[in-house]
Design an enzyme around this catalytic site. Structure first.
Site, short mmCIF file in Angstrom:
data_model
loop_
_atom_site.label_atom_id
_atom_site.label_comp_id
_atom_site.label_asym_id
_atom_site.label_seq_id
_atom_site.Cartn_x
_atom_site.Cartn_y
_atom_site.Cartn_z
N LYS A 163 13.17 21.27 -19.58
CA LYS A 163 12.06 20.00 -19.83
C LYS A 163 12.12 21.06 -20.90
CE LYS A 163 11.49 16.10 -17.30
NZ LYS A 163 12.13 15.11 -18.24
N ASP A 191 17.51 18.81 -20.81
CA ASP A 191 16.40 17.62 -21.00
C ASP A 191 15.54 17.58 -22.06
OD1 ASP A 191 15.78 14.79 -21.39
OD2 ASP A 191 14.51 14.72 -18.87
N GLU A 218 20.33 16.72 -22.12
CA GLU A 218 20.24 15.41 -22.00
C GLU A 218 18.78 14.67 -23.21
OE1 GLU A 218 17.81 13.18 -18.49
OE2 GLU A 218 18.40 15.25 -18.18
N ASP A 243 19.46 9.36 -21.84
CA ASP A 243 19.05 9.35 -20.95
C ASP A 243 18.24 8.10 -20.96
OD1 ASP A 243 16.27 8.59 -18.57
OD2 ASP A 243 15.82 10.41 -18.80
N LYS A 267 17.81 4.88 -14.55
CA LYS A 267 16.99 4.57 -13.53
C LYS A 267 15.95 3.85 -13.35
CE LYS A 267 15.59 8.98 -16.12
NZ LYS A 267 13.99 9.90 -17.01
#
Length: 370
Positions: A163, A191, A218, A243, A267
């Protein structure tokens, strides 16, 4: 078979460590659990983990939508009629995908238990045998992230999602520190959670990351800026994943038409549950785009639902569903064989919910019945 009652629990799942991404820090993870019971006594469990930054829903709005709109709507309906249930919910309330996922997942759990088959048998049957688990590194100082990665490698992990998303310079330092510490045999996925904002900032970063063997990058730009993803994709050799920019069919059509990504992160909380996720996966497969099932840091209930989708479709080449590993206490018993996840043959989601722990973690609850 008809739905008799819907019980809704607003809970807070305790995290072992705070979960830090570019736009928020979570000391604990708020969630909503649904318990749907049929007239014949079969119980199905569902979950909603809303995120105002991603799904546009808050915990309070999701609880209210379930209590006042969606739960009363499905009372008396057949939980096996997935297409009809989603059409009804879509006509009643626009968007609110996490709320709809809480109903959808519980219905799949019910149907699997009714037919005595795992939920993946309802979505195509078992395709994958097992998936490696990717450990997620929350944003921290470069050396801190590198040290955590090294510890996880010793535990058996072979891939990391990093992250980032604070600023390009510090983020590049974080990625370099982890790569130098774990070597080049370990997979690193980056990400950004929209943190770099636009294509100009992202291109500054990718020029410095090209030689670091990144699996993929991402969502570096704002969710709605599909054109920026197209520009970046033409100017880097690093594979790109979308995403937050993918929620439902409308975004998937645009991504496919513009060839805006190499991979998409589906998701259940963004698209409305298991049934819509399968539709998105089929669209991506026809377009030659790889899929991942991602997480909003759900409990064993939501995580198991995601795994059933991933295991039944060849378009999914990776999973990132590690919520239960991050909690000091969970309502369910989803089992991980680190560094792999292997689903059981139990019917439905295959998860037993501990209602004592559920009651302990519940802040508010209600029952909607006939």
């Amino acid at each position: 078979m008809k739905i008799k009652t819907v019980e809704i629990f607003k809970i807070e799942l305790p995290l072992i460590e705070p979960f830090i991404v570019s736009y928020a820090t979570y000391p604990n993870m708020p969630s909503i659990i649904t318990k749907i019971t049929t007239e014949c006594g079969i119980v199905g469990w569902g979950e909603a983990v809303p995120d105002e930054h991603v799904t546009g829903e808050t915990l309070e709005s999701t609880y209210a939508i379930l209590k006042h709109q969606l739960a009363p709507l499905v009372i008396g309906e057949n939980p096996m009629a997935f297409e009809r249930l989603h059409e009804m919910m879509d006509k009643a309330v626009y968007n609110v995908p996490a709320a709809k996922a809480a109903i959808d997942i519980a219905c799949f759990d019910i149907v699997g238990k009714k037919l005595q088959v795992p939920a993946y048998q309802l979505t195509g049957g078992r395709y994958h045998h097992k998936f490696p688990i990717t450990h997620v590194l929350s944003i921290a100082e470069p050396q801190q992230m590198a040290e955590e990665a090294a510890r996880r490698v010793e535990m058996g992990y072979r891939s990391f999602k990093m992250k980032v998303g604070r600023d390009v310079a510090s983020d590049v330092a974080r990625i370099r520190a982890v790569r130098e510490r774990v070597g080049h045999e370990i997979a690193i996925r980056v990400d950004v959670n929209q943190g770099w904002g636009n294509s100009a900032n992202t291109l500054q970063a990718v020029r410095q990351l090209e030689m670091l063997q990144i699996d993929w990058l991402e969502q570096p730009v704002r969710a709605d800026d599909i054109d920026a993803m197209v520009e970046i994709k033409t100017k880097t050799t690093i594979p790109l994943m979308i995403d937050e920019g993918l929620r439902g069919v409308r975004e998937m059509r645009e991504i496919i038409a513009k060839r805006a990504a190499d991979k998409v992160n589906i998701k259940l909380m963004k698209c409305g549950g298991i049934y819509p996720a399968m539709k998105l996966a089929h669209m991506a497969e026809m377009a030659g785009i790889e899929c991942q099932i991602g997480s909003m840091v759900e409990s064993s209930v939501g995580s198991a639902a995601g795994f059933h989708v991933a295991f039944s479709n060849k378009a999914f080449t990776s999973v990132e569903l590690t919520g239960p590993l991050k909690f000091s206490k969970d309502i369910g018993d989803l089992h991980y064989d680190v560094p792999f996840i292997q689903l059981t043959e139990k019917p439905g989601l295959g998860v037993e919910v501990d209602e004592t722990i559920l009651a302990e973690l519940t802040n508010e609850q209600c029952v909607v019945a006939q």
